[in-house]
Design an enzyme around this catalytic site. Structure first.
Site, mmCIF file in Angstrom:
data_model
loop_
_atom_site.group_PDB
_atom_site.id
_atom_site.type_symbol
_atom_site.label_atom_id
_atom_site.label_comp_id
_atom_site.label_asym_id
_atom_site.label_seq_id
_atom_site.Cartn_x
_atom_site.Cartn_y
_atom_site.Cartn_z
ATOM 1 N N ASP A 138 54.111 88.984 -27.569
ATOM 2 C CA ASP A 138 53.330 88.078 -28.447
ATOM 3 C C ASP A 138 51.934 87.727 -28.590
ATOM 4 O O ASP A 138 51.473 87.009 -29.218
ATOM 5 C CB ASP A 138 54.301 86.634 -28.461
ATOM 6 N N ASP B 121 58.781 90.989 -23.127
ATOM 7 C CA ASP B 121 58.300 89.583 -22.726
ATOM 8 C C ASP B 121 59.097 88.515 -23.126
ATOM 9 O O ASP B 121 60.092 88.522 -24.013
ATOM 10 C CB ASP B 121 56.872 89.597 -23.481
ATOM 11 N N LYS C 195 50.889 77.788 -12.905
ATOM 12 C CA LYS C 195 50.153 77.406 -11.773
ATOM 13 C C LYS C 195 48.744 77.730 -11.993
ATOM 14 O O LYS C 195 47.639 76.883 -11.816
ATOM 15 C CB LYS C 195 50.575 77.882 -10.454
ATOM 16 N N GLU C 196 48.570 78.962 -12.283
ATOM 17 C CA GLU C 196 46.909 79.546 -12.744
ATOM 18 C C GLU C 196 46.523 78.885 -13.691
ATOM 19 O O GLU C 196 45.139 78.403 -13.660
ATOM 20 C CB GLU C 196 47.173 81.006 -12.973
ATOM 21 N N ASP D 71 58.122 84.456 -23.122
ATOM 22 C CA ASP D 71 57.422 83.253 -23.910
ATOM 23 C C ASP D 71 56.687 83.799 -24.945
ATOM 24 O O ASP D 71 55.768 84.486 -24.947
ATOM 25 C CB ASP D 71 56.661 82.533 -22.831
HETATM 26 C C1 XBP Z 1 53.645 83.034 -20.718
HETATM 27 C C2 XBP Z 1 53.054 82.252 -19.735
HETATM 28 C C3 XBP Z 1 53.779 81.639 -18.742
HETATM 29 C C4 XBP Z 1 54.172 80.227 -19.593
HETATM 30 C C5 XBP Z 1 54.570 79.070 -18.722
HETATM 31 O O1 XBP Z 1 54.647 84.117 -20.144
HETATM 32 O O2 XBP Z 1 51.790 82.623 -19.520
HETATM 33 O O3 XBP Z 1 52.752 80.843 -17.887
HETATM 34 O O4 XBP Z 1 53.123 79.806 -20.342
HETATM 35 O O5 XBP Z 1 55.442 79.335 -17.665
HETATM 36 P P1 XBP Z 1 54.968 85.421 -20.876
HETATM 37 P P2 XBP Z 1 55.301 79.129 -16.130
HETATM 38 O O6 XBP Z 1 54.493 85.337 -22.198
HETATM 39 O O7 XBP Z 1 54.509 86.339 -20.278
HETATM 40 O O8 XBP Z 1 56.740 85.252 -20.874
HETATM 41 O O9 XBP Z 1 54.670 77.500 -16.333
HETATM 42 O O10 XBP Z 1 56.651 79.249 -15.527
HETATM 43 O O11 XBP Z 1 54.140 80.135 -15.729
HETATM 44 MG MG MG Z 2 54.463 85.838 -24.326
#
Ligand code: XBP
Ligand code: MG
Length: 267
Positions: free
Chosen positions: A182, A9, A53-54, A11
């Protein structure tokens, strides 16, 4: 079964990015003169919705608005998110968001051992590119056999779709891979796709339900930043998670497999 690939993953797992995301959202809201400002407490709750976006749409859904105003704001979401992504990816490209402890080391150990690497993230593709290039250099993306992210799937985490897409492109079954996550949403997505998962929470996700994690650690650790109380508390061999210990933990003992196979064979 031997492990052949690690699926990360982005973020919160590869890097603690959500403060940079939160700042970028607020800059975009200012640019659109919306009068919105997400505090850290707001954002911790809003992160329950994956996908930027969501997340904006979920926020609009909870505001007291006329039907017409709500519709107008929903129509602005793609533009607001595009602006947010411009702000965020620029900050990351400048190197402001480093990898978490142990990530660069684990990537190197895996590549040296002949494992393949993949990404399974809800975030937007340009964000992944910016983070990998700023931390691994211009060829950073080439380390990954598969990058599955953002809108490549309709159903985002906790749905397993993004992990199933990564497995399909890897052409591997789930029990030949390990996932790194995470958040509770991410863990649910990985486990639903059949993956043994290491969870390393951040401030934004700590305290969630991680009961289905294969291994729960503060981070992966490094020789230069060993995990307090390790080895012994959770880890067996070092004060950081080594590739060897990781793959031993993710692979059920052969005896267990053999007994189970015998049991299944005999009527
Ligand atoms: C984490 C998310 C993402 C980020 C924001 O993604 O939910 O939406 O918070 O990025 P992951 P965007 O932990 O799956 O990497 O605004 O591009 O969605
Ligand atoms: Mg994450």
């Amino acid at each position: 079964m031997s492990i052949e690939a690690l699926i990360f993953d982005v973020d919160g797992t590869m890097a603690d990015t959500e403060e940079a995301h939160r700042t970028a959202f607020n800059l975009a809201f200012e640019r659109f003169r919306l009068g919105w400002k997400w505090s850290r407490d707001d954002y911790r709750l809003l992160l329950r919705t994956t996908g930027g976006k969501e997340r904006i749409a979920a926020y609009i859904g909870q505001l007291e608005l006329t039907r017409a105003e709500r519709r107008r704001l929903y129509e602005l979401v793609p533009g607001i998110h595009a602006e947010k992504t411009r702000f965020y990816s620029a900050v990351v490209a400048d190197g402001a968001v480093p990898f978490r402890d142990g990530i660069a080391r684990m990537l190197d150990e895996a590549i040296s051992a002949g494992y393949r690497l993949a990404i399974a993230s809800t975030t937007t593709a340009v964000n992944v590119d910016a983070l990998l290039q700023s931390n691994l250099g211009t060829h950073g993306l080439e380390m990954f056999s598969v990058i599955a992210c953002g809108d490549q799937v309709r159903a985002k985490k906790p749905a397993p779709d993004i992990y199933r897409l990564a497995l399909r492109h890897l052409e591997l079954p789930a029990d030949r891979c390990i996932a790194f996550e995470d958040s509770a949403n991410g863990l649910r997505a990985a486990v639903a796709a059949g993956l043994w998962t290491v969870v390393t929470p951040t401030f934004w996700t700590e305290g969630s339900d991680f009961a289905s994690a294969g291994l729960l650690l503060p981070n992966l650790g490094d020789p230069g930043s060993p995990l307090r109380g390790e080895p012994g508390n959770r880890l067996r061999s070092s004060a950081w998670l080594t590739l060897d210990e990781l793959t031993q933990r993710a692979t059920p003992p052969l005896a267990h497999c053999a007994v189970r196979a015998l049991y299944q064979v005999s009527p």
